[in-house]
Every structure is written in structure tokens, then in C-alpha cells.
Design a protein around this motif. Sequence first.
Motif, PDB file in Angstrom:
ATOM      1  N   ARG A 196       0.833  -1.202   0.000  1.00  0.00           N
ATOM      2  CA  ARG A 196       0.000   0.000   0.000  1.00  0.00           C
ATOM      3  C   ARG A 196       0.868   1.253   0.000  1.00  0.00           C
ATOM      4  O   ARG A 196       0.450   2.312  -0.450  1.00  0.00           O
ATOM      5  CB  ARG A 196      -0.917  -0.015   1.219  1.00  0.00           C
ATOM      6  CG  ARG A 196      -2.061  -1.003   1.063  1.00  0.00           C
ATOM      7  CD  ARG A 196      -2.818  -1.161   2.333  1.00  0.00           C
ATOM      8  NE  ARG A 196      -1.943  -1.651   3.398  1.00  0.00           N
ATOM      9  CZ  ARG A 196      -2.380  -2.154   4.530  1.00  0.00           C
ATOM     10  NH1 ARG A 196      -3.660  -2.247   4.753  1.00  0.00           N
ATOM     11  NH2 ARG A 196      -1.540  -2.577   5.454  1.00  0.00           N
ATOM     12  N   LEU A 197       2.099   1.115   0.507  1.00  0.00           N
ATOM     13  CA  LEU A 197       3.011   2.264   0.491  1.00  0.00           C
ATOM     14  C   LEU A 197       3.366   2.648  -0.938  1.00  0.00           C
ATOM     15  O   LEU A 197       3.580   3.821  -1.240  1.00  0.00           O
ATOM     16  CB  LEU A 197       4.291   1.938   1.271  1.00  0.00           C
ATOM     17  CG  LEU A 197       4.110   1.665   2.758  1.00  0.00           C
ATOM     18  CD1 LEU A 197       5.439   1.327   3.399  1.00  0.00           C
ATOM     19  CD2 LEU A 197       3.498   2.872   3.442  1.00  0.00           C
ATOM     20  N   GLU A 199       1.341   2.384  -3.475  1.00  0.00           N
ATOM     21  CA  GLU A 199       0.191   3.163  -3.938  1.00  0.00           C
ATOM     22  C   GLU A 199       0.228   4.570  -3.363  1.00  0.00           C
ATOM     23  O   GLU A 199      -0.055   5.543  -4.062  1.00  0.00           O
ATOM     24  CB  GLU A 199      -1.119   2.464  -3.530  1.00  0.00           C
ATOM     25  CG  GLU A 199      -1.372   1.205  -4.328  1.00  0.00           C
ATOM     26  CD  GLU A 199      -2.796   0.712  -4.189  1.00  0.00           C
ATOM     27  OE1 GLU A 199      -3.481   1.123  -3.232  1.00  0.00           O
ATOM     28  OE2 GLU A 199      -3.223  -0.079  -5.051  1.00  0.00           O
ATOM     29  N   ALA A 200       0.592   4.666  -2.078  1.00  0.00           N
ATOM     30  CA  ALA A 200       0.682   5.991  -1.462  1.00  0.00           C
ATOM     31  C   ALA A 200       1.714   6.841  -2.205  1.00  0.00           C
ATOM     32  O   ALA A 200       1.500   8.031  -2.437  1.00  0.00           O
ATOM     33  CB  ALA A 200       1.051   5.862   0.012  1.00  0.00           C
ATOM     34  N   GLY A 201       2.813   6.219  -2.616  1.00  0.00           N
ATOM     35  CA  GLY A 201       3.850   6.937  -3.363  1.00  0.00           C
ATOM     36  C   GLY A 201       3.316   7.459  -4.688  1.00  0.00           C
ATOM     37  O   GLY A 201       3.481   8.640  -5.016  1.00  0.00           O
ATOM     38  N   TYR A 202       2.640   6.581  -5.441  1.00  0.00           N
ATOM     39  CA  TYR A 202       2.055   7.005  -6.722  1.00  0.00           C
ATOM     40  C   TYR A 202       1.051   8.125  -6.505  1.00  0.00           C
ATOM     41  O   TYR A 202       0.978   9.079  -7.265  1.00  0.00           O
ATOM     42  CB  TYR A 202       1.332   5.840  -7.400  1.00  0.00           C
ATOM     43  CG  TYR A 202       2.234   4.883  -8.122  1.00  0.00           C
ATOM     44  CD1 TYR A 202       3.204   5.364  -9.004  1.00  0.00           C
ATOM     45  CD2 TYR A 202       2.127   3.522  -7.944  1.00  0.00           C
ATOM     46  CE1 TYR A 202       4.035   4.487  -9.666  1.00  0.00           C
ATOM     47  CE2 TYR A 202       2.958   2.636  -8.608  1.00  0.00           C
ATOM     48  CZ  TYR A 202       3.906   3.130  -9.463  1.00  0.00           C
ATOM     49  OH  TYR A 202       4.721   2.270 -10.119  1.00  0.00           O
ATOM     50  N   ASP A 203       0.260   7.966  -5.445  1.00  0.00           N
ATOM     51  CA  ASP A 203      -0.784   8.944  -5.170  1.00  0.00           C
ATOM     52  C   ASP A 203      -0.176  10.320  -4.933  1.00  0.00           C
ATOM     53  O   ASP A 203      -0.769  11.339  -5.265  1.00  0.00           O
ATOM     54  CB  ASP A 203      -1.583   8.498  -3.944  1.00  0.00           C
ATOM     55  CG  ASP A 203      -2.828   9.326  -3.753  1.00  0.00           C
ATOM     56  OD1 ASP A 203      -3.660   9.329  -4.665  1.00  0.00           O
ATOM     57  OD2 ASP A 203      -2.954   9.995  -2.707  1.00  0.00           O
ATOM     58  N   LEU A 204       1.027  10.340  -4.355  1.00  0.00           N
ATOM     59  CA  LEU A 204       1.691  11.614  -4.037  1.00  0.00           C
ATOM     60  C   LEU A 204       2.630  12.034  -5.167  1.00  0.00           C
ATOM     61  O   LEU A 204       3.709  12.560  -4.927  1.00  0.00           O
ATOM     62  CB  LEU A 204       2.424  11.504  -2.707  1.00  0.00           C
ATOM     63  CG  LEU A 204       1.462  11.369  -1.511  1.00  0.00           C
ATOM     64  CD1 LEU A 204       2.175  10.842  -0.290  1.00  0.00           C
ATOM     65  CD2 LEU A 204       0.816  12.704  -1.201  1.00  0.00           C
ATOM     66  N   ALA A 206       4.646  10.597  -7.269  1.00  0.00           N
ATOM     67  CA  ALA A 206       5.937  10.002  -7.595  1.00  0.00           C
ATOM     68  C   ALA A 206       5.823   9.208  -8.888  1.00  0.00           C
ATOM     69  O   ALA A 206       4.821   8.543  -9.122  1.00  0.00           O
ATOM     70  CB  ALA A 206       6.394   9.093  -6.459  1.00  0.00           C
TER      71      ALA A 206
ATOM     72  N   PHE B  61      -6.226   4.122  -9.138  1.00  0.00           N
ATOM     73  CA  PHE B  61      -5.617   2.824  -8.848  1.00  0.00           C
ATOM     74  C   PHE B  61      -6.329   1.701  -9.592  1.00  0.00           C
ATOM     75  O   PHE B  61      -5.786   0.631  -9.783  1.00  0.00           O
ATOM     76  CB  PHE B  61      -5.638   2.529  -7.340  1.00  0.00           C
ATOM     77  CG  PHE B  61      -4.802   3.478  -6.547  1.00  0.00           C
ATOM     78  CD1 PHE B  61      -3.444   3.604  -6.807  1.00  0.00           C
ATOM     79  CD2 PHE B  61      -5.355   4.261  -5.559  1.00  0.00           C
ATOM     80  CE1 PHE B  61      -2.666   4.482  -6.089  1.00  0.00           C
ATOM     81  CE2 PHE B  61      -4.590   5.143  -4.835  1.00  0.00           C
ATOM     82  CZ  PHE B  61      -3.235   5.258  -5.096  1.00  0.00           C
ATOM     83  N   PHE B  90      -5.417   7.004   3.155  1.00  0.00           N
ATOM     84  CA  PHE B  90      -5.690   5.572   3.131  1.00  0.00           C
ATOM     85  C   PHE B  90      -6.239   5.109   4.468  1.00  0.00           C
ATOM     86  O   PHE B  90      -5.903   5.650   5.512  1.00  0.00           O
ATOM     87  CB  PHE B  90      -4.423   4.799   2.790  1.00  0.00           C
ATOM     88  CG  PHE B  90      -3.937   5.059   1.395  1.00  0.00           C
ATOM     89  CD1 PHE B  90      -4.352   4.257   0.347  1.00  0.00           C
ATOM     90  CD2 PHE B  90      -3.090   6.117   1.130  1.00  0.00           C
ATOM     91  CE1 PHE B  90      -3.917   4.511  -0.937  1.00  0.00           C
ATOM     92  CE2 PHE B  90      -2.650   6.379  -0.155  1.00  0.00           C
ATOM     93  CZ  PHE B  90      -3.075   5.567  -1.187  1.00  0.00           C
ATOM     94  N   PHE B  96       4.997   6.435   5.293  1.00  0.00           N
ATOM     95  CA  PHE B  96       6.288   5.817   4.986  1.00  0.00           C
ATOM     96  C   PHE B  96       7.067   5.628   6.284  1.00  0.00           C
ATOM     97  O   PHE B  96       7.428   6.620   6.939  1.00  0.00           O
ATOM     98  CB  PHE B  96       7.072   6.686   4.015  1.00  0.00           C
ATOM     99  CG  PHE B  96       6.329   6.952   2.736  1.00  0.00           C
ATOM    100  CD1 PHE B  96       5.891   5.906   1.939  1.00  0.00           C
ATOM    101  CD2 PHE B  96       6.047   8.244   2.335  1.00  0.00           C
ATOM    102  CE1 PHE B  96       5.187   6.142   0.769  1.00  0.00           C
ATOM    103  CE2 PHE B  96       5.345   8.497   1.162  1.00  0.00           C
ATOM    104  CZ  PHE B  96       4.917   7.435   0.377  1.00  0.00           C
ATOM    105  N   PHE B 107       6.572  14.828   1.233  1.00  0.00           N
ATOM    106  CA  PHE B 107       6.893  13.918   0.125  1.00  0.00           C
ATOM    107  C   PHE B 107       6.223  14.316  -1.193  1.00  0.00           C
ATOM    108  O   PHE B 107       6.865  14.371  -2.243  1.00  0.00           O
ATOM    109  CB  PHE B 107       6.500  12.490   0.508  1.00  0.00           C
ATOM    110  CG  PHE B 107       6.900  11.458  -0.509  1.00  0.00           C
ATOM    111  CD1 PHE B 107       8.189  10.975  -0.534  1.00  0.00           C
ATOM    112  CD2 PHE B 107       5.996  10.992  -1.452  1.00  0.00           C
ATOM    113  CE1 PHE B 107       8.580  10.032  -1.474  1.00  0.00           C
ATOM    114  CE2 PHE B 107       6.369  10.054  -2.406  1.00  0.00           C
ATOM    115  CZ  PHE B 107       7.662   9.571  -2.409  1.00  0.00           C
ATOM    116  N   MET B 111       8.033  15.377  -4.727  1.00  0.00           N
ATOM    117  CA  MET B 111       7.838  14.673  -5.992  1.00  0.00           C
ATOM    118  C   MET B 111       7.329  15.618  -7.079  1.00  0.00           C
ATOM    119  O   MET B 111       7.543  15.395  -8.255  1.00  0.00           O
ATOM    120  CB  MET B 111       6.835  13.524  -5.815  1.00  0.00           C
ATOM    121  CG  MET B 111       7.347  12.391  -4.977  1.00  0.00           C
ATOM    122  SD  MET B 111       8.871  11.678  -5.629  1.00  0.00           S
ATOM    123  CE  MET B 111      10.047  12.134  -4.380  1.00  0.00           C
TER     124      MET B 111
END
Lengths: 301, 365
Positions: A196-197, A199-204, A206, B61, B90, B96, B107, B111
Motif C-alpha cells: 500500500r506504500l 500506492e501511497a507513493g504514486y498517489d503523491l 511520484a 488505482f 488511506f 512511509f 513527500f 515529488m
Amino acid sequence: MRGPLIRGNGWKWLLCAPALTVLLLAASGPLLIVLVYSFLSPGNMGGVVWEFSTEGWFRVFFRRDIFEPDLVTLNHAHLTVFWRSIWLSFQTTLICALLGFPTAWFIATRPPNTRTVWLFLITIPFWTNLLIRTFAIQEVIRNNGTINTVLLRLGVIDSPIQMMFTDFAVLLGMAYVFLPLMVLPLYAAMDKMDFRLVEAGYDLYASRLMVLWHVILPQVKPGFIAGSILVFIPAIGAYVTPRVLGGGRTMMLGNLIALQFGQGRNWPLGAALAMLMLIVVVGALIVYLRALGRMEGERRG
Amino acid sequence: MDATDKGEIHIAGVNKVFGQGASAFHALTGIDLTIATGEFFTLLGPSGCGKTTLLRVIAGFEQPTSGSLRINGAEMAGLGPNRRPVNTVFQSYALFPHMTVAQNIGFGLKMLGKSRSEIEATTSDMLRLVRMEALAERRPSEISGGQQQRVALARALAPRPRVLLLDEPLSALDLKLRKEMQSELKRLQTETGITFVFVTHDQEEALTMSDRIAVMSAGRILQLGAPTDIYNAPVNRFVADFIGETNFLVLPVAQTGGAVARLTLPGGNCAEARLPEGMTPVTGTTVTAVIRPEQAAIVAPETGDLTARVESAVFFGTDTHLHLTLADGQPFVLRRQNRPDQQPPEPGAMLGLSLASGALRVLED
Ligand SMILES: Nc1ncnc2c1ncn2[C@@H]1O[C@H](COP(=O)(O)OP(=O)(O)O)[C@@H](O)[C@H]1O
Ligand SMILES: [Mg+2]
């Protein structure tokens, strides 16, 4: 409540006594013998003479002229082997990491019920004797082996490419042999990773590369550390692979040590080389872990 | 710009099917939805009804099997989550673990390629907004669940998305903290003016926080409207049952006329009930009517619309729920506000009930 607990701890250490005994006898015992041997004189037919001498350690780094023993020069042959061992092991670790990461990632992203199958496939080479696997590689890369035959037939090349007895051959063999040792700890780290991290990265915002760098790699770092230690240490002491694929020209530390205990009939020198290898490995580990710690510190700071 | 372009999020005919062939599962069916800019919009429904799936479709997603999704007028098909002006809080927070609270919050901006000074400024603004300044250098593992929740919020708000998606963000918190966070969320939404799409299975949470609610069941939106509309005029049995508590009464129709029908109550009295649009039941048939437990009052026996016998009384602090039986045996729950000078009636006592005017509604099915 606390009484039994403390009493319990009093005898529980006994559970690891068998392992400790084995470790002590099997690891420290021979190590001590090797350390002692390195400070003795060589016997004529191998073995040692019980006479204190630092000649073994001296010869690790220097050589004496046969006719004029006082003429001392650096022993370039030994230093070359040292350097090659470290360099080849480093490259092996790097190759295993580069190939192992996508492999482990592939396995970790399969549906859970098929992962076991993939892990099983990764471990299949372990079932075959190391020597046989190494000869198999030889069969592929030797001058009239598979690759050269195919390339010659296709007319891509006129004369066989010399791959045997080169650093490349040793590197190929070691990367092949040690790859599972990198894949397994990497997989274990990825298996524990929280996807899920990602997904969190993509969401932010990245990109894929940034997610890999900022989210995935920090998560699987313990796997990389374990994997590179598991690959680097046996690689630096590798014997069979450089022997079969590297021949006499591209010797590594393990072969040099074996040589001293065999044809060389200089056990103290062999023992000193073995001790030095230990020092190199421990030194490399310390440097590696320190560097990681520093990176961690910078990240925090 | 045509009419369908209005609003922040525009969803038209979205379907989502997981799997193929015999094992195909329709997680979303025919979702049409327009969410206005700055709205606090809630998706409400039982577990497994497709709320998360719809949120994931909006976030990028999941790709919808068919249908279109536009955010701020722009078609989103083919755009990954990192290219949509949308951030998600979420359910599991997904902070992280290897970064500090401040690094987590910064973050998204990092990005986006913002300058270091801008990241620092926004991060400290966000820390202040969620009241976490003192813990900026801690790791997520070193703060409590409620604090992690606030960091997750700050991290999603920091890049100033047009839309914030929240997937049951409060479900892991205990009651007191949940109440606190509910008002905190409302405050953040008002202060930032960002469109919130909030997912919950808690009807009370949905009623108190939302501008509008979409009630979902089995991948469909059953009713869409303001909390008062949904509470006062549920379209069907599912919505009536899911939102708040309801008495269902099966009653014969005595007379119909326009938007109301006269129903014969147990005991013989008649009462007017509102009809759903387009429904004209035949006199003599029976229909299902609903009435909320707080919309009937206790009067002296034989003077009200209904006569009921007390079966039991359950004390709830602010009010007492009286479980009653009507003359024809149908159960009826009545909610009465507690006062120190009132004793709950004894089981077996007979009461008269007077129904509030307009409280009785006929259901379509
Ligand atoms: N990736 C998936 N593959 C197959 N089925 C899924 C997948 N994701 C969700 N579902 C199914 O879709 C339904 C709706 O799930 P979800 O949107 O998570 O519900 P909710 O959030 O309302 O509890 C569930 O029955 C779930 O099993
Ligand atoms: Mg869900």
C-alpha cells in the motif's frame, strides 16, 4: 509473577549450549590453529615445524630473491590476487543485486499461491553439485562450447571468442552460483513490504522510478544488506568456480591459499593468507555497515 | 461548457468488473455522479458494497471497465494516480515508515519538484494545521494512531489537491478520538475549501459530516441527497433500514388522493401517509409504511392514533427505547427523550401513540 520468569531465564540459556559448543569447537578451534600455524615455520614436506617465525606473514606481502635473500620486493602476484578477489566479489555482489531485484520483485508480486512454485524454481540449482553446475557453465562458454559453436555456425564470428580462463568466466560462474543467495533475502524483505506504500507513493505524484527509489528500496534495504553479505563473503573465498573457469591465470584468494597447503608446501604462508582473508572480509563488512549507518544518519538529519 | 462539465468530479456510467467469465464480479454498476467543488461528499454503504472500489477508480488505482471520469473538466482515462489532482487518505494511513513525520508530509511536494524552501514552509503550515508541530521529527512508529491519522491527512493535503479522497479514515480510532477527528475533518475541509470525498459505513458519521450522501449497496447508488432528505425520505426499504432506525408497518390502504394515502392503522384509526412519486396504490391492498422511532409521542390511552402495549424499555442515556406491540401484533419501537422527572413505563402497560404529521411514509417496495 516475576519470580518464575527470572528463574526461567536462569536456565533457558542452556538451550543454546549445544549450538554454542558446536560453533566454538568448529569455528574458533580451527581458526585458532590457523592463527598459530601462521606464526610457525614450514616443514619440508608440508606441515609445520614448531618454531616461531613471522616469515609466513612477511611473504604474504613481500618476496625474497632466491639467490640474495636480503633483496626484498613487494609480492605483486599476491597483491594482484587480493585485488582481483575483492574486485570480482564486489562485481559479483553487484550483478547479483541487479539481477536479483527484478527476480525477487517478480516473485513477490505473483498471487500468493504461485509464489512457492517460483521460489522452488529459484532453489532448484542448489540440488545439483556445485562442481557439476560449474562444469555446465564451462560447457557453455568454452572455445568449442555451445555459444561459440552457435555463433560460428551462424557466421557471426570467424574464430571462437575466448571466454574461458578470463575474469568474465569467473564472474559469470559466481553470479550464477550465488544469485539465489541474493534473491531469497530480497524476496523475504519484499514479502514483508507493505505494498500500500507503493500506492501511497504514486498517489503523491511520484513516478515509477521515484517510487522505486524513495519507497521500495528503503523498504527492502535489509534484504539487500543480508543478500550482499551472503554473496560477498563466500565469493571472496570461492575456490571451485575460479579453479574450473579461471584456471591458473585468474586465481582468487581461495585458490592461492589451497596452493600453499598443496603444491606450495608452505603451510604458514597459507595460514597467514587465510587469516588475512578473514581480516579483509570483516573489514569489508565493517566499512559496509558503517556506510549504511552514515546514509541512515544523513536521511534522518 | 455543457451542463455535464459542471462540478469537480463527473462520473458517467462507470462499471467495474473484477475477473472474467463465470467468476466475473460486478463491483460497480452504472455509477452516475457529479460532485460539486468544495463539497463534503460521502459514500455510505455496508462493507463490500464497492465504496473503496469507487474511490480507487477516482484516484486512478483501478481503471473502470466502462464509463467516463472527469475531474475539473479533464478526462482521466489513462492517467495514473501520480498525474491526477487527487490525493488519498488511506484507511491504513500508509505512512512511509522510514521517513519522519515532516518528511512524510513533504513527500508529495518533493515529488512535484517544489523548491526546498517551499516544501519546508508548506510542511510547517501543515504541521500547524493538524497540530503536530512538536512531533515533526518522530517516525510514524513513534506516534499514536490518532496522530498517524493526522499526519496522513496533512500529507494528503500538503500538495493542495483539488480533491481529497478519504477511505474510512476514522474507523480505526476509538469513539472519543473519532468524534474529535470528525470535527477536525470538517474544520480542515472548511478552511482549505478542498472537495472531500469521504467513505464510511457509519451512518451517523455520514449524517453529521456530509453536505451530500450517496447510499450504496451491491455496487449501485441507491439514493443521492442531503442528509435530511435521505433520513426523512428514504427511497426504499434498504435505505430506510440502513440509515437510522425505522419502524416498518404493513397497513391496508383506505383511500388514495394525490401525493398522500389514508392508511388504516391497527386499532381502526386512519392516518395520512406520504406516497413516493408516481405510486398510486389500489384501495384495499396493503403497503409498507415507515416511521422513525422518535416521530411518535406518548399520549393517554385511547386518545392517540394507536394503542400499544409496552414489552420492554431500554435505557440509552439521552433517550429510552420502548419496544411496543400494536393492537394487531406488529412491533413498534418508540424513542423517548429522558427527563429526570419521568419514569419509563412498566412492561405490560398500555399507551396511546400520536404520530407526528407527515411522519408516515409509504415505501415503493
Ligand atoms: N481486486 C479485486 N479483485 C476482485 N474482487 C475485488 C477486488 N477489489 C474488490 N473486490 C470486490 O469488490 C467488492 C467491493 O469491494 P470494496 O470496494 O472494497 O467494498 P467496500 O469498500 O465498500 O467495503 C467486494 O466484494 C470485493 O471482494
Ligand atoms: Mg473499503
